[in-house]
Write a protein that holds these residues in place. Sequence first.
Motif, mmCIF file in Angstrom:
data_model
loop_
_atom_site.group_PDB
_atom_site.id
_atom_site.type_symbol
_atom_site.label_atom_id
_atom_site.label_comp_id
_atom_site.label_asym_id
_atom_site.label_seq_id
_atom_site.Cartn_x
_atom_site.Cartn_y
_atom_site.Cartn_z
ATOM 1 N N ALA A 109 -32.715 5.553 -13.851
ATOM 2 C CA ALA A 109 -32.988 6.214 -15.132
ATOM 3 C C ALA A 109 -32.277 7.567 -15.205
ATOM 4 O O ALA A 109 -31.742 7.934 -16.256
ATOM 5 C CB ALA A 109 -34.493 6.394 -15.316
ATOM 6 N N LEU A 110 -32.267 8.304 -14.104
ATOM 7 C CA LEU A 110 -31.593 9.606 -14.086
ATOM 8 C C LEU A 110 -30.074 9.448 -14.194
ATOM 9 O O LEU A 110 -29.407 10.311 -14.751
ATOM 10 C CB LEU A 110 -31.961 10.388 -12.825
ATOM 11 N N ALA A 111 -29.539 8.346 -13.695
ATOM 12 C CA ALA A 111 -28.095 8.095 -13.791
ATOM 13 C C ALA A 111 -27.664 7.925 -15.248
ATOM 14 O O ALA A 111 -26.533 8.236 -15.610
ATOM 15 C CB ALA A 111 -27.713 6.863 -12.976
ATOM 16 N N GLU A 112 -28.583 7.464 -16.098
ATOM 17 C CA GLU A 112 -28.276 7.289 -17.521
ATOM 18 C C GLU A 112 -28.250 8.621 -18.273
ATOM 19 O O GLU A 112 -27.712 8.693 -19.367
ATOM 20 C CB GLU A 112 -29.295 6.345 -18.167
ATOM 21 N N ASN A 113 -28.867 9.649 -17.713
ATOM 22 C CA ASN A 113 -28.869 10.973 -18.334
ATOM 23 C C ASN A 113 -28.569 12.010 -17.245
ATOM 24 O O ASN A 113 -29.479 12.599 -16.664
ATOM 25 C CB ASN A 113 -30.214 11.264 -19.006
ATOM 26 N N PRO A 114 -27.279 12.225 -16.942
ATOM 27 C CA PRO A 114 -26.894 13.076 -15.815
ATOM 28 C C PRO A 114 -27.269 14.548 -15.956
ATOM 29 O O PRO A 114 -27.217 15.280 -14.982
ATOM 30 C CB PRO A 114 -25.375 12.928 -15.728
ATOM 31 N N SER A 115 -27.686 14.984 -17.145
ATOM 32 C CA SER A 115 -28.097 16.387 -17.265
ATOM 33 C C SER A 115 -29.510 16.601 -16.709
ATOM 34 O O SER A 115 -29.923 17.728 -16.471
ATOM 35 C CB SER A 115 -28.039 16.853 -18.721
ATOM 36 N N LEU A 116 -30.254 15.510 -16.484
ATOM 37 C CA LEU A 116 -31.587 15.605 -15.886
ATOM 38 C C LEU A 116 -31.491 15.445 -14.379
ATOM 39 O O LEU A 116 -30.623 14.736 -13.876
ATOM 40 C CB LEU A 116 -32.505 14.512 -16.439
ATOM 41 N N PHE A 117 -32.418 16.108 -13.672
ATOM 42 C CA PHE A 117 -32.473 15.930 -12.226
ATOM 43 C C PHE A 117 -33.907 16.036 -11.734
ATOM 44 O O PHE A 117 -34.767 16.635 -12.382
ATOM 45 C CB PHE A 117 -31.549 16.907 -11.488
ATOM 46 N N LEU A 118 -34.153 15.446 -10.594
ATOM 47 C CA LEU A 118 -35.494 15.360 -10.018
ATOM 48 C C LEU A 118 -35.834 16.635 -9.260
ATOM 49 O O LEU A 118 -35.055 17.107 -8.440
ATOM 50 C CB LEU A 118 -35.564 14.154 -9.071
ATOM 51 N N ILE A 119 -37.009 17.176 -9.547
ATOM 52 C CA ILE A 119 -37.538 18.311 -8.793
ATOM 53 C C ILE A 119 -38.504 17.795 -7.734
ATOM 54 O O ILE A 119 -38.462 18.199 -6.586
ATOM 55 C CB ILE A 119 -38.268 19.311 -9.725
ATOM 56 N N ASP A 120 -39.392 16.878 -8.139
ATOM 57 C CA ASP A 120 -40.377 16.367 -7.177
ATOM 58 C C ASP A 120 -40.856 14.979 -7.595
ATOM 59 O O ASP A 120 -40.983 14.691 -8.788
ATOM 60 C CB ASP A 120 -41.568 17.325 -7.095
#
Length: 155
Positions: free
Chosen positions: A13-24
């Motif tokens: 899912a994050l690969a589809e929106n590269p401006s988002l990233f996981l914090i925790d």
Amino acid sequence: MMREKVTTLLNEALAENPSLFLIDLDITGDNKIVVILDGDEGVKVEDCMAISRAIEHNLDREEEDFSLEVMSAGVSEPLTMPRQYNKNLDRNLKIKTTRGETIEGQLTHVAEGYITLEWKAREPKPVGKGKVTVKKKADLTYDEIVEAKVMVTFN
């Protein structure tokens, strides 16, 4: 098993929106899944909904029951990743260092491996009585930062 599947779905899912990233990502023993996100341009409600759907629609509640929360990192939360500093350029930060110092200043530069803070301080005059305002600057490596928080100001 559950962690591996959630991690895979989250990464897709994050690969589809590269401006988002996981914090925790936290998954408790009773299958409560908590995902905390941040983004280069912030995180919208729609972003959280999309990530939530990508995970929830691909897990089978018949197989394992779970609860899911997807949220953005709160404004009061400390910065935990170098990527978060870029979006806070020119904002005021309060930083605690490994030397036990607390520095409040404007984030003026973000580079590979370090940041630069600038602030004004009142110091005694070199000659005579009284104080003078001087500009201070510090380059801090990410390893030197124990905690960094954005100082929220309301105008």
